[in-house]
Design an enzyme around this catalytic site. Structure first.
Site, PDB file in Angstrom:
ATOM      1  N   ASP A  44      43.774  57.523 -17.178  1.00 35.58           N
ATOM      2  CA  ASP A  44      43.312  58.755 -16.546  1.00 35.58           C
ATOM      3  C   ASP A  44      44.269  59.040 -15.378  1.00 35.58           C
ATOM      4  OD1 ASP A  44      42.096  60.736 -15.079  1.00 35.58           O
ATOM      5  OD2 ASP A  44      40.177  59.701 -14.813  1.00 35.58           O
TER       6      ASP A  44
ATOM      7  N   TRP B 173      35.426  57.114 -10.832  1.00 38.76           N
ATOM      8  CA  TRP B 173      35.852  57.739 -12.089  1.00 38.76           C
ATOM      9  C   TRP B 173      35.998  56.703 -13.189  1.00 38.76           C
ATOM     10  CZ3 TRP B 173      34.422  62.392 -11.895  1.00 38.76           C
ATOM     11  CH2 TRP B 173      34.538  63.142 -10.721  1.00 38.76           C
TER      12      TRP B 173
ATOM     13  N   LYS C 110      44.498  69.465 -10.194  1.00 38.58           N
ATOM     14  CA  LYS C 110      44.973  68.972  -8.899  1.00 38.58           C
ATOM     15  C   LYS C 110      46.468  69.232  -8.740  1.00 38.58           C
ATOM     16  CE  LYS C 110      41.408  65.605  -9.535  1.00 38.58           C
ATOM     17  NZ  LYS C 110      40.303  66.112  -8.721  1.00 38.58           N
TER      18      LYS C 110
HETATM   19  C1  LIG Z   1      40.647  60.476 -11.353  1.00 37.12           C
HETATM   20  C2  LIG Z   1      39.674  61.505 -11.841  1.00 37.12           C
HETATM   21  N1  LIG Z   1      39.195  61.405 -13.087  1.00 37.12           N
HETATM   22  C3  LIG Z   1      38.319  62.304 -13.570  1.00 37.12           C
HETATM   23  C4  LIG Z   1      37.860  63.360 -12.809  1.00 37.12           C
HETATM   24  C5  LIG Z   1      36.871  64.322 -13.384  1.00 37.12           C
HETATM   25  O1  LIG Z   1      37.565  65.457 -13.729  1.00 37.12           O
HETATM   26  P1  LIG Z   1      36.876  66.770 -14.292  1.00 37.12           P
HETATM   27  O2  LIG Z   1      36.132  67.394 -13.182  1.00 37.12           O
HETATM   28  O3  LIG Z   1      38.056  67.554 -14.767  1.00 37.12           O
HETATM   29  O4  LIG Z   1      35.982  66.374 -15.412  1.00 37.12           O
HETATM   30  C6  LIG Z   1      38.348  63.511 -11.502  1.00 37.12           C
HETATM   31  C7  LIG Z   1      37.892  64.636 -10.670  1.00 37.12           C
HETATM   32  O5  LIG Z   1      38.135  64.720  -9.497  1.00 37.12           O
HETATM   33  C8  LIG Z   1      39.270  62.562 -11.012  1.00 37.12           C
HETATM   34  O6  LIG Z   1      39.747  62.660  -9.769  1.00 37.12           O
END
Ligand SMILES: Cc1ncc(COP(=O)(O)O)c(C=O)c1O
Length: 365
Positions: free
Chosen positions: A176, A106, A200
């Site tokens: 994030d 991520w 989540k």
């Molecule tokens: C730490 C983290 N950041 C970003 C995301 C991406 O999120 P989204 O699917 O809401 O774009 C996730 C998805 O699992 C994640 O775990």
């Protein structure tokens, strides 16, 4: 199980378990919300009834996280993934740099988006170590005039989590927190912006929570499309366009549930207990289960492990599925096993998993 029809142990990584009590309340209110004769989904987002739901969710977030007055709380769509682009689009310029701490896929995805707007650089990375640990970083690893630094507080795929947040001096810190938001108390004032795709710990998919300091907002670029400016959502109280009203209602209900658990301290305590049940089995298995993350960087939200023998690992996942354990497969990019133990995953599910892991080892070691 606390509900006869919820006869599985849900360890999904996201979307993931929601509190049964919240789902039951939503079910009761589904066709007639607050004596309106309509579902919350059927209300106008400009109506008083919906406005109350919306504002209460924001107030609850502010209260639970003890958010200082010089921050704004907004809801946006597009998931955390849209934030990967919106952040450099709003805060990076061709003349500035932004530092990223690379702790997993991520962070990589977030970093990639800087290229269109300015210069991103890696402050540190644990990629060479298969992202097993959180690197040690400090203010001396960044430039005083960086537009911002970015970190991912919990690495959903690799199962690592920052235990202590670094101090980057005066450089704005953007985090994030998609997979550990509201899992414990934090000092919001250490961050200039926090964002989380909230599917989540907080609600069904659809809402991205953004907590942003006014002083950072003031530095935002002007040449940004209206809907992609943070200021647009601040000015309109997140009602610039039609928000995901049902998701925001669910967010408010999950926040009420957190309050009823005793708030974030209580939730953290339970989360620690839940994760300990599973980590203890890994640690006491004499190498039958191999934890992915270094102990000092372990996540309380995503517990990642392998079995030393791949055939056995397949069998473990199959038997677990037969016994009602859902979502234990590791992320498709890394394989192995992962138990996501978010706020709403009951202690009894973690206990049941730890027992199953012990029994499986006893049979196959
Ligand atoms: C730490 C983290 N950041 C970003 C995301 C991406 O999120 P989204 O699917 O809401 O774009 C996730 C998805 O699992 C994640 O775990």
């Amino acid at each position: 199980m606390n509900h006869p029809s919820r006869n599985v142990y849900n360890f999904n990584a996201g979307p993931s378990a929601l509190p049964t009590a919240v789902l039951e309340k939503a079910q009761q209110e589904l066709t007639n919300f607050n004596q309106s004769g309509m579902s919350v989904m059927e209300l106008s987002h400009r109506s008083k009834t919906y406005e109350t739901v919306h504002n209460e969710a924001i107030d609850r977030l502010k209260k639970l996280y003890d958010i200082p007055n010089d921050y704004e709380v907004i809801f946006v769509q597009g998931g955390a993934s849209l934030q990967f682009s919106m952040i450099p689009m709003n805060f990076l310029t061709k003349d500035t740099k932004a530092g990223y701490v690379m702790t997993g896929s991520w962070s990589e995805k977030a970093f990639k988006e800087t290229a269109l707007f300015g210069t991103g650089y890696e402050i540190a990375s644990s990629k060479d170590d298969a992202y097993r640990h959180i690197p040690t970083v400090s203010a001396k690893d960044v430039n005083e005039d960086d537009a911002y630094v970015h970190l991912t507080t919990n690495n959903t795929i690799y199962g690592t989590q920052w235990q202590v947040f670094p101090n980057f001096g005066n450089v704005p810190v953007i985090a994030d927190m998609s997979s550990d938001i509201m899992s414990k108390p934090i000092d919001v004032s250490k961050f200039d912006m926090i964002y989380a795709g909230a599917q989540k710990n907080l609600e069904p998919s659809g809402v991205t929570v953004v907590i942003i300091k006014k002083s950072l907002l003031e530095k935002a670029n002007e040449q940004v499309p209206t809907i992609l400016k943070y200021q647009t959502h601040v000015d309109s109280n997140s009602l610039y366009n039609t928000p995901p009203t049902f998701g925001i209602y669910m967010l408010g209900e999950v926040l009420k549930w957190i309050e009823m658990q005793g708030g974030l301290e209580a939730v953290q305590k339970v989360n620690e207990e839940k994760a300990t049940y599973i980590y203890d089995v890994i640690d006491e298995s004499n190498g039958f289960y191999i934890g992915h993350a270094d102990k000092a960087s372990r996540s309380l939200m995503n517990i990642t492990f392998r079995l030393k023998d791949e055939t056995l690992e397949k069998q473990f996942l199959e038997e677990a599925a037969e016994k009602g354990f859902v979502g234990l497969n590791g992320h498709r990019s890394v394989g192995g096993c992962r138990a996501s133990t978010y706020n709403a995953v009951p202690t009894e599910a973690c206990l049941a998993l730890s027992e199953f892991m012990k029994e499986f080892q006893a049979k196959h070691a």
